[in-house]
Design an enzyme around this catalytic site. Sequence first.
Site, PDB file in Angstrom:
ATOM      1  N   THR A   1      -7.801   3.529   8.214  1.00 14.04           N
ATOM      2  CA  THR A   1      -9.478   2.685   8.835  1.00 14.04           C
ATOM      3  C   THR A   1      -9.289   2.068   9.767  1.00 14.04           C
ATOM      4  OG1 THR A   1      -8.946   2.724   6.608  1.00 14.04           O
ATOM      5  CG2 THR A   1     -10.409   0.427   7.020  1.00 14.04           C
TER       6      THR A   1
ATOM      7  N   ARG B   1      -7.284  13.043   1.445  1.00 15.44           N
ATOM      8  CA  ARG B   1      -5.731  13.323   1.924  1.00 15.44           C
ATOM      9  C   ARG B   1      -4.240  12.848   1.376  1.00 15.44           C
ATOM     10  NH1 ARG B   1      -7.291   9.843   7.267  1.00 15.44           N
ATOM     11  NH2 ARG B   1      -8.974  11.329   6.949  1.00 15.44           N
TER      12      ARG B   1
ATOM     13  N   HIS C   1      -5.662   3.743  -1.626  1.00 16.51           N
ATOM     14  CA  HIS C   1      -7.127   4.700  -1.440  1.00 16.51           C
ATOM     15  C   HIS C   1      -7.604   5.818  -1.503  1.00 16.51           C
ATOM     16  CE1 HIS C   1      -9.358   4.087   2.934  1.00 16.51           C
ATOM     17  NE2 HIS C   1     -10.382   4.451   1.428  1.00 16.51           N
TER      18      HIS C   1
ATOM     19  N   ASN D   1       0.425  -0.898   0.217  1.00 16.88           N
ATOM     20  CA  ASN D   1      -0.316   0.375  -0.196  1.00 16.88           C
ATOM     21  C   ASN D   1       0.883   1.200   0.208  1.00 16.88           C
ATOM     22  OD1 ASN D   1      -1.467   1.967   1.322  1.00 16.88           O
ATOM     23  ND2 ASN D   1      -2.309   1.335   1.857  1.00 16.88           N
TER      24      ASN D   1
ATOM     25  N   ARG E   1      -9.372   8.217  -0.549  1.00 20.38           N
ATOM     26  CA  ARG E   1     -10.276   9.080   0.640  1.00 20.38           C
ATOM     27  C   ARG E   1     -11.007   9.992  -0.098  1.00 20.38           C
ATOM     28  NH1 ARG E   1      -8.677   6.493   5.407  1.00 20.38           N
ATOM     29  NH2 ARG E   1     -10.520   7.777   6.388  1.00 20.38           N
TER      30      ARG E   1
ATOM     31  N   GLU F   1     -11.153  -9.016   3.019  1.00 21.17           N
ATOM     32  CA  GLU F   1      -9.989  -9.290   3.675  1.00 21.17           C
ATOM     33  C   GLU F   1     -10.129  -8.857   5.562  1.00 21.17           C
ATOM     34  OE1 GLU F   1      -7.294  -6.509   1.669  1.00 21.17           O
ATOM     35  OE2 GLU F   1      -6.086  -5.663   3.349  1.00 21.17           O
TER      36      GLU F   1
ATOM     37  N   HIS G   1       1.617   6.373   1.965  1.00 23.60           N
ATOM     38  CA  HIS G   1       1.852   7.473   2.795  1.00 23.60           C
ATOM     39  C   HIS G   1       2.547   7.393   1.862  1.00 23.60           C
ATOM     40  CE1 HIS G   1      -1.736   6.713   5.491  1.00 23.60           C
ATOM     41  NE2 HIS G   1      -0.692   6.045   5.884  1.00 23.60           N
TER      42      HIS G   1
ATOM     43  N   HIS H   1      -3.664  -4.729   7.992  1.00 24.08           N
ATOM     44  CA  HIS H   1      -3.898  -3.918   8.801  1.00 24.08           C
ATOM     45  C   HIS H   1      -3.414  -4.029  10.140  1.00 24.08           C
ATOM     46  CE1 HIS H   1      -5.121   0.477  10.566  1.00 24.08           C
ATOM     47  NE2 HIS H   1      -6.018   0.420   9.221  1.00 24.08           N
TER      48      HIS H   1
ATOM     49  N   GLU I   1      -9.037   0.904  -3.645  1.00 23.38           N
ATOM     50  CA  GLU I   1      -9.799   0.930  -1.533  1.00 23.38           C
ATOM     51  C   GLU I   1     -10.017   1.967  -1.786  1.00 23.38           C
ATOM     52  OE1 GLU I   1      -7.108   1.073   2.230  1.00 23.38           O
ATOM     53  OE2 GLU I   1      -6.360  -0.888   1.773  1.00 23.38           O
TER      54      GLU I   1
HETATM   55  N1  PXP Z   1      -5.838  -3.554   4.033  1.00 22.80           N
HETATM   56  C1  PXP Z   1      -6.673  -2.487   3.603  1.00 22.80           C
HETATM   57  C2  PXP Z   1      -7.931  -2.558   4.308  1.00 22.80           C
HETATM   58  C3  PXP Z   1      -6.679  -1.041   4.889  1.00 22.80           C
HETATM   59  O1  PXP Z   1      -7.243   0.124   4.571  1.00 22.80           O
HETATM   60  C4  PXP Z   1      -5.070  -0.850   5.287  1.00 22.80           C
HETATM   61  C5  PXP Z   1      -5.119   0.620   5.289  1.00 22.80           C
HETATM   62  O2  PXP Z   1      -4.840   1.549   4.261  1.00 22.80           O
HETATM   63  C6  PXP Z   1      -4.721  -1.613   4.781  1.00 22.80           C
HETATM   64  C7  PXP Z   1      -4.397  -3.004   4.633  1.00 22.80           C
HETATM   65  C8  PXP Z   1      -2.721  -1.491   5.282  1.00 22.80           C
HETATM   66  O3  PXP Z   1      -3.057  -1.425   6.789  1.00 22.80           O
HETATM   67  P1  PXP Z   1      -1.181  -0.185   7.225  1.00 22.80           P
HETATM   68  O4  PXP Z   1      -1.320   0.528   6.772  1.00 22.80           O
HETATM   69  O5  PXP Z   1      -1.372  -0.455   8.625  1.00 22.80           O
HETATM   70  O6  PXP Z   1      -0.534  -1.555   7.227  1.00 22.80           O
END
Ligand code: PXP
Length: 243
Positions: A103, A51, A45, A9, A47, A153, A12, A190, A72
């Site tokens: 999330t 952001r 994602h 992901n 949003r 998931e 960030h 997550h 996402e």
């Molecule tokens: N899976 C989903 C569905 C999420 O919303 C997120 C956070 O955006 C992640 C995985 C990844 O989480 P993390 O950034 O804590 O690794």
Amino acid sequence: MRHIRLGVNIDHVATVRNARGVTYPDPVRAAEIAIAAGADGITAHLREDRRHIRDADIRALKDRIIKPLNFEMAATDEMLAIALATKPHGVCLVPEKRTEVTTEGGLDVVGGQAHLAPFIARLADAGIRVSLFIDPDLAQLDMARVLGAPVVELHTGAYAEHLDDTDQFDRLALAAAHTRALGLECHAGHGLTVANVAPIAGLSEVVEINIGHFLIGEAIMVGLAQAVRDMKDEIARGARGAA
Ligand code: PXP
């Protein structure tokens, strides 16, 4: 040996870019580096408040990356239109609150059944694989099956936050087994780090793990490619039952 896909992901990377309102660091370049280092897919994602990831990032990711894009999104008409126009490999439906930092919990598929059903159907009709981000709760999983989503998931946030509470892991293990019994594909994500991912990789039902925040943070320390390689190694170790 069982191969578990790692979805990276890159939200960030965009968070850091947006902090200065400039064009770097570029999330697409980060995605390309992650893929070259072994990522099996890229997650982003979009949003409602934009952001981190922006609309143009989603289009550029779809055009330029050579591995599947997992988009996402919240179940809103605006996001559905973007998904249908972009046609990512997959969409993961997530709950979204403006005030949350990330999330916070899984989708309420049971309570939101009527709202979610048309989103799942429209995405599936467009050939997009739909996954639902849900807490390890058997009733929620049953409803995911009823709604026809092929993938769930499992939200690993509570597990990651309470590593000393074995109940959290047991709930995930039970949910993963239930997911397979229902004939659904099981993903997890997550809050996962190199220190807590191995037990999750050790769940035989889990075929994909999505990780963002830890990897992007680690990229500052060791570089993104190394962070991805280290995570792949730890996932492989967990999958061998070495958790
Ligand atoms: N899976 C989903 C569905 C999420 O919303 C997120 C956070 O955006 C992640 C995985 C990844 O989480 P993390 O950034 O804590 O690794």
